[in-house]
Design an enzyme around this catalytic site. Sequence first.
Site, PDB file in Angstrom:
ATOM      1  N   ASP A   3      80.047  35.776   3.132  1.00  0.00           N
ATOM      2  CA  ASP A   3      80.163  34.747   4.168  1.00  0.00           C
ATOM      3  C   ASP A   3      81.499  34.036   4.001  1.00  0.00           C
ATOM      4  O   ASP A   3      81.926  33.788   2.870  1.00  0.00           O
ATOM      5  CB  ASP A   3      78.995  33.738   4.034  1.00  0.00           C
ATOM      6  CG  ASP A   3      78.732  32.967   5.321  1.00  0.00           C
ATOM      7  OD1 ASP A   3      79.644  32.257   5.772  1.00  0.00           O
ATOM      8  OD2 ASP A   3      77.623  33.088   5.866  1.00  0.00           O
ATOM      9  N   ALA A  38      78.496  36.322  12.401  1.00  0.00           N
ATOM     10  CA  ALA A  38      79.014  36.401  13.766  1.00  0.00           C
ATOM     11  C   ALA A  38      79.378  35.012  14.245  1.00  0.00           C
ATOM     12  O   ALA A  38      78.964  34.008  13.661  1.00  0.00           O
ATOM     13  CB  ALA A  38      77.953  36.988  14.699  1.00  0.00           C
ATOM     14  N   TYR A  70      80.134  36.159  24.428  1.00  0.00           N
ATOM     15  CA  TYR A  70      79.240  36.319  23.265  1.00  0.00           C
ATOM     16  C   TYR A  70      78.297  37.509  23.488  1.00  0.00           C
ATOM     17  O   TYR A  70      78.222  38.427  22.651  1.00  0.00           O
ATOM     18  CB  TYR A  70      78.451  35.025  23.041  1.00  0.00           C
ATOM     19  CG  TYR A  70      77.278  35.168  22.097  1.00  0.00           C
ATOM     20  CD1 TYR A  70      77.470  35.562  20.772  1.00  0.00           C
ATOM     21  CD2 TYR A  70      75.965  34.916  22.526  1.00  0.00           C
ATOM     22  CE1 TYR A  70      76.384  35.707  19.905  1.00  0.00           C
ATOM     23  CE2 TYR A  70      74.890  35.051  21.661  1.00  0.00           C
ATOM     24  CZ  TYR A  70      75.102  35.450  20.353  1.00  0.00           C
ATOM     25  OH  TYR A  70      74.028  35.594  19.507  1.00  0.00           O
ATOM     26  N   HIS A 104      70.827  23.868  19.929  1.00  0.00           N
ATOM     27  CA  HIS A 104      69.448  24.323  20.100  1.00  0.00           C
ATOM     28  C   HIS A 104      68.490  23.159  20.372  1.00  0.00           C
ATOM     29  O   HIS A 104      68.647  22.065  19.834  1.00  0.00           O
ATOM     30  CB  HIS A 104      69.013  25.137  18.877  1.00  0.00           C
ATOM     31  CG  HIS A 104      69.784  26.428  18.763  1.00  0.00           C
ATOM     32  ND1 HIS A 104      70.076  27.038  17.573  1.00  0.00           N
ATOM     33  CD2 HIS A 104      70.353  27.202  19.721  1.00  0.00           C
ATOM     34  CE1 HIS A 104      70.775  28.145  17.809  1.00  0.00           C
ATOM     35  NE2 HIS A 104      70.953  28.265  19.111  1.00  0.00           N
TER      36      HIS A 104
HETATM   37  N1  LIG Z   1      70.008  31.266  16.217  1.00  0.00           N
HETATM   38  C1  LIG Z   1      69.549  31.972  17.250  1.00  0.00           C
HETATM   39  O1  LIG Z   1      68.698  31.503  18.015  1.00  0.00           O
HETATM   40  C2  LIG Z   1      70.066  33.377  17.491  1.00  0.00           C
HETATM   41  C3  LIG Z   1      69.605  34.081  18.622  1.00  0.00           C
HETATM   42  C4  LIG Z   1      70.057  35.390  18.831  1.00  0.00           C
HETATM   43  C5  LIG Z   1      70.915  35.980  17.921  1.00  0.00           C
HETATM   44  N2  LIG Z   1      71.367  35.285  16.850  1.00  0.00           N
HETATM   45  C6  LIG Z   1      72.298  35.936  15.907  1.00  0.00           C
HETATM   46  O2  LIG Z   1      71.831  35.731  14.581  1.00  0.00           O
HETATM   47  C7  LIG Z   1      72.934  35.670  13.681  1.00  0.00           C
HETATM   48  C8  LIG Z   1      72.829  34.425  12.819  1.00  0.00           C
HETATM   49  O3  LIG Z   1      72.799  33.269  13.658  1.00  0.00           O
HETATM   50  P1  LIG Z   1      72.664  31.804  13.047  1.00  0.00           P
HETATM   51  O4  LIG Z   1      71.984  30.965  14.066  1.00  0.00           O
HETATM   52  O5  LIG Z   1      72.127  31.872  11.669  1.00  0.00           O
HETATM   53  O6  LIG Z   1      74.195  31.362  13.015  1.00  0.00           O
HETATM   54  P2  LIG Z   1      75.029  30.647  11.867  1.00  0.00           P
HETATM   55  O7  LIG Z   1      76.320  30.227  12.489  1.00  0.00           O
HETATM   56  O8  LIG Z   1      74.203  29.614  11.193  1.00  0.00           O
HETATM   57  O9  LIG Z   1      75.280  31.833  10.829  1.00  0.00           O
HETATM   58  C9  LIG Z   1      76.345  32.759  10.961  1.00  0.00           C
HETATM   59  C10 LIG Z   1      76.978  32.915   9.600  1.00  0.00           C
HETATM   60  O10 LIG Z   1      78.054  33.873   9.692  1.00  0.00           O
HETATM   61  C11 LIG Z   1      79.170  33.368   8.984  1.00  0.00           C
HETATM   62  N3  LIG Z   1      80.385  33.968   9.530  1.00  0.00           N
HETATM   63  C12 LIG Z   1      80.953  33.734  10.737  1.00  0.00           C
HETATM   64  N4  LIG Z   1      82.087  34.445  10.858  1.00  0.00           N
HETATM   65  C13 LIG Z   1      82.233  35.163   9.710  1.00  0.00           C
HETATM   66  C14 LIG Z   1      83.190  36.093   9.225  1.00  0.00           C
HETATM   67  N5  LIG Z   1      84.258  36.420   9.929  1.00  0.00           N
HETATM   68  N6  LIG Z   1      82.994  36.641   8.003  1.00  0.00           N
HETATM   69  C15 LIG Z   1      81.919  36.302   7.238  1.00  0.00           C
HETATM   70  N7  LIG Z   1      80.976  35.419   7.638  1.00  0.00           N
HETATM   71  C16 LIG Z   1      81.138  34.864   8.864  1.00  0.00           C
HETATM   72  C17 LIG Z   1      79.103  31.863   9.165  1.00  0.00           C
HETATM   73  O11 LIG Z   1      79.845  31.144   8.194  1.00  0.00           O
HETATM   74  C18 LIG Z   1      77.606  31.612   9.078  1.00  0.00           C
HETATM   75  O12 LIG Z   1      77.204  31.371   7.757  1.00  0.00           O
HETATM   76  C19 LIG Z   1      74.189  35.730  14.543  1.00  0.00           C
HETATM   77  O13 LIG Z   1      74.665  37.063  14.528  1.00  0.00           O
HETATM   78  C20 LIG Z   1      73.692  35.355  15.924  1.00  0.00           C
HETATM   79  O14 LIG Z   1      74.474  35.932  16.939  1.00  0.00           O
HETATM   80  C21 LIG Z   1      70.964  33.991  16.610  1.00  0.00           C
END
Ligand SMILES: NC(=O)c1ccc[n+]([C@@H]2O[C@H](COP(=O)([O-])OP(=O)(O)OC[C@H]3O[C@@H](n4cnc5c(N)ncnc54)[C@H](O)[C@@H]3O)[C@@H](O)[C@H]2O)c1
Length: 321
Positions: free
Chosen positions: A31, A73, A139, A188
């Site tokens: 991360d 992401a 996105y 959210h």
């Molecule tokens: N939260 C939701 O409701 C939801 C819904 C659909 C899909 N998603 C997907 O689930 C995944 C996690 O979402 P989340 O809500 O935990 O988001 P989040 O932002 O809390 O977690 C994403 C993590 O990825 C890390 N990150 C970002 N860019 C990076 C890079 N270049 N290299 C390494 N690490 C990197 C961030 O530091 C973070 O810790 C994502 O891929 C998101 O698209 C989430």
Amino acid sequence: MRVLVTGGAGYIGSVATAMLLERGFDVTVLDDCSTGHRDAVAGAAKFVEGSVLSTDSVALALTGCSAVFHFAAKSLVGESVEKPDLYFDVNVNGTRNLLDQMSKAKISKLVFSSTAATYGEPEVIPITEEANTKPTSPYGTTKLAVDKMITEEAKSGLAAISLRYFNVAGAYKSKAGWLAERHNPETHLIPNLLRSTRDKPIKIFGNDWPTKDGTCIRDYIHVVDLIDAHILALENLASGQHKIINLGSGGGYSVTEVVSAASKVLGRDIPTEIASRRSGDPAVLIADISLAAQCLNWAPKRGIENMVRDTWESQNASTSK
Ligand SMILES: NC(=O)c1ccc[n+]([C@@H]2O[C@H](COP(=O)([O-])OP(=O)(O)OC[C@H]3O[C@@H](n4cnc5c(N)ncnc54)[C@H](O)[C@@H]3O)[C@@H](O)[C@H]2O)c1
């Protein structure tokens, strides 16, 4: 088995890390902490601070791993409209780099975080995996591009499942304390409505939608049910196959129902304010989750009150991270 969890310092990835460890897996987290928090990563996990865009960091993180959960992401719809290049770079190029390094290290098991945003505005409800994919944001476009990339990669032997989440909510009480959403900005509904006050009421965007109570309906899934599905997906990967599977509750809740659940959990009214509809908001988004039941033998166990209560308890716990 050691699993690489990319994005393991984020909301969903930190819960995945804790649950994998508690079920006997070894975990490495990669991360860059751009939106995640180092202190959300369970102490027993190996931590590599670096980007999915860095060949060296990804190669180092993959050492000793047999499978990957790819959460890292950029995931804010609004930000993706302002910064599409950043989204294409991290989400698409970052995944390309991950797949290349996995191939070099002969690691062929992948569970990917896809999203309902790949479908765009639905023509039929509930949304099946066969629905047309017409994302309405950069996105969603980047996540769809990754799903297509993975389908191609599976032709050379990758075993992959893309899980298309709807709205993830709730929190997880790990051995070290609560793991919950700590997004900034927080977009959210549930964490925001728990912070709603008379001075700053939560906005409800339209109460004249063609739904039972006039407010939009969305599909919410508890983060623990979501990670249970990931672990089942890991156990059901098949070489040369890429499956795409929706994850949601299969029912959906209106905004008014979510507010009522929060009011019940908190034992008080939640201040709300009716605002005008936002352009591009569909009235109803509900997942068809029959494929998840069929392929993973999975069903969600936790409802909206559970999601609200866990979020509330995590916000109030002194051990909250
Ligand atoms: N939260 C939701 O409701 C939801 C819904 C659909 C899909 N998603 C997907 O689930 C995944 C996690 O979402 P989340 O809500 O935990 O988001 P989040 O932002 O809390 O977690 C994403 C993590 O990825 C890390 N990150 C970002 N860019 C990076 C890079 N270049 N290299 C390494 N690490 C990197 C961030 O530091 C973070 O810790 C994502 O891929 C998101 O698209 C989430």
